[in-house]
Enzyme design. Structure first.
Site, PDB file in Angstrom:
ATOM      1  N   GLY A 256       5.294  -1.317   2.871  1.00 26.92           N
ATOM      2  CA  GLY A 256       3.793   0.261   2.421  1.00 26.92           C
ATOM      3  C   GLY A 256       4.896   1.134   2.306  1.00 26.92           C
TER       4      GLY A 256
ATOM      5  N   HIS B 143       0.578  -1.458   0.147  1.00 23.69           N
ATOM      6  CA  HIS B 143      -0.178  -0.049  -0.091  1.00 23.69           C
ATOM      7  C   HIS B 143       0.741   0.908   0.094  1.00 23.69           C
ATOM      8  CE1 HIS B 143       0.792   1.015   4.095  1.00 23.69           C
ATOM      9  NE2 HIS B 143       1.499  -0.281   4.597  1.00 23.69           N
ATOM     10  N   ASP B 144      -0.271   2.706  -0.315  1.00 26.81           N
ATOM     11  CA  ASP B 144       0.701   3.690  -0.698  1.00 26.81           C
ATOM     12  C   ASP B 144       2.706   3.479  -1.079  1.00 26.81           C
ATOM     13  OD1 ASP B 144      -1.274   5.092   0.390  1.00 26.81           O
ATOM     14  OD2 ASP B 144      -0.745   3.606   2.695  1.00 26.81           O
TER      15      ASP B 144
END
Length: 260
Positions: A136, A118-119
Site C-alpha cells: 500500500g 491500495h493508494d
C-alpha cells in the site's frame, strides 16, 4: 451493444468499440474507455476507471476492496490510464480514506499474478514483472521497471528510470536512474541500457555516473555527499532530480554495494 454471456450492470459506462469477452463481470460504478478489451473471466468492480486502448487479461481483478483493516467501506477508486495492459490474474485494489484512489498511468505493463495495493501511484511507462507484490501507498515513477517476483514494502518510493532485479525485497527508497540488485538489495550502478534506450546523451549519462560516485564511493555520509553534489555540479534536470528525491526520502535510500 451486445456482450453475450457477460454480467454488465446497466449503469456501468462502457465506451465505444469496447470488447468484453464472455464470462467477464462489470459492476455498477465502472467506467471503461473506448477501444479497450476486457478478456474472459475478468472482474471489474465498483470504483474502476479504465482509460482508452487498455487490455485487461483473463482472471484480473480491478478495484477490489483494499486489504487494509482501516478500510471502512468508503467510496474510492482505481484509475487506470490509456494504453495500459494488465495481464492474467493481476489484482489492483482501490484506495482508502488515506488517498482515496489507486493510480496506474499510461502505457504501463502490469504482468501476470502481480498485485498493486491500495493508494499506490504507478506513473507512466512502468513495467511490473510477473508475481511482483506492491504494498500500500507505494509510489513508482515514470519508466521504472520492477522485475518479476519482487516485494515492495508499503510507503516505499521508486524514482524514474530505475531497473530493479527480479526477486528483490525493497524496503528503502530507490533514487532515479539506478540499477538495483543483490541480496540484500544495493546500488549496483546506473541503468545505462534503459537511459540509452530513452535517448539520454553521453554527457547526461556521465553526469549521472559521477553524481552517484560521489554519493556511494567517496566514503561520505548522505548529508555530506549531498552538499558536495550541490557545490561540485551545476544545476541540471538530472542533478536536481537526484538531490530532490534523496532530500525528500522518509525511509532513506538504498545502500551502496559492498563490492564498491
Amino acid at each position: 451493444m451486445n456482450f453475450p454471456l457477460t454480467v454488465i450492470h446497466p449503469e456501468a459506462k462502457v465506451g465505444n468499440n469496447v470488447t468484453i469477452d464472455p464470462f467477464a463481470v462489470i459492476e455498477k460504478d465502472v467506467v471503461i474507455g473506448d477501444n479497450t478489451h476486457i478478456f474472459s473471466h475478468t472482474v471489474i468492480l465498483n470504483g474502476a476507471r479504465i482509460g482508452r486502448n487498455c487490455n485487461i487479461f483473463p482472471g484480473a481483478v480491478i478495484a477490489g476492496i483494499p486489504q487494509d483493516l482501516k478500510f471502512k467501506g468508503e467510496t474510492t477508486t482505481v484509475e487506470i490510464g490509456e494504453d495500459t495492459t494488465i495481464r492474467e490474474c493481476a489484482t489492483v485494489n482501490r484506495g482508502t480514506a488515506s488517498k482515496g484512489r489507486t493510480i496506474i498511468g499510461n502505457h504501463c505493463f502490469i504482468m501476470a499474478y502481480s498485485h498493486i495495493a491500495h493508494d499506490c501511484v504507478v506513473k507512466d511507462h512502468v513495467i511490473i514483472g510477473n508475481a511482483s507484490q506492491i504494498a500500500g501507498e507505494v509510489e513508482i515513477d515514470d519508466y521504472a521497471i520492477v522485475s518479476g517476483g519482487s516485494l515492495v514494502h508499503q510507503f516505499t518510493r521508486i524514482s524514474k528510470h530505475v531497473m530493479i532485479q527480479g526477486g528483490s525485497r525493497i524496503g528503502k527508497d530507490i533514487p532515479p536512474y539506478t540499477l538495483i540488485g543483490r541480496e540484500p538489495i544495493a546500488y549496483c550502478g546506473i541503468n545505462i541500457v534503459g537511459l540509452r534506450r530513452r535517448g539520454f546523451t553521453n554527457e547526461q549519462v556521465y553526469l549521472i555516473q559521477d553524481i552517484y560516485r560521489t554519493l556511494y564511493t567517496r566514503g561520505l555520509n548522505n548529508k555530506d555527499a549531498l552538499k558536495c553534489i550541490e557545490t561540485e555540479y551545476e544545476p541540471s534536470v538530472e542533478r536536481d532530480l537526484i538531490l530532490d528525491f534523496i532530500k525528500s526520502s522518509n525511509r532513506g535510500i538504498v545502500r551502496g554495494s559492498i563490492d564498491e
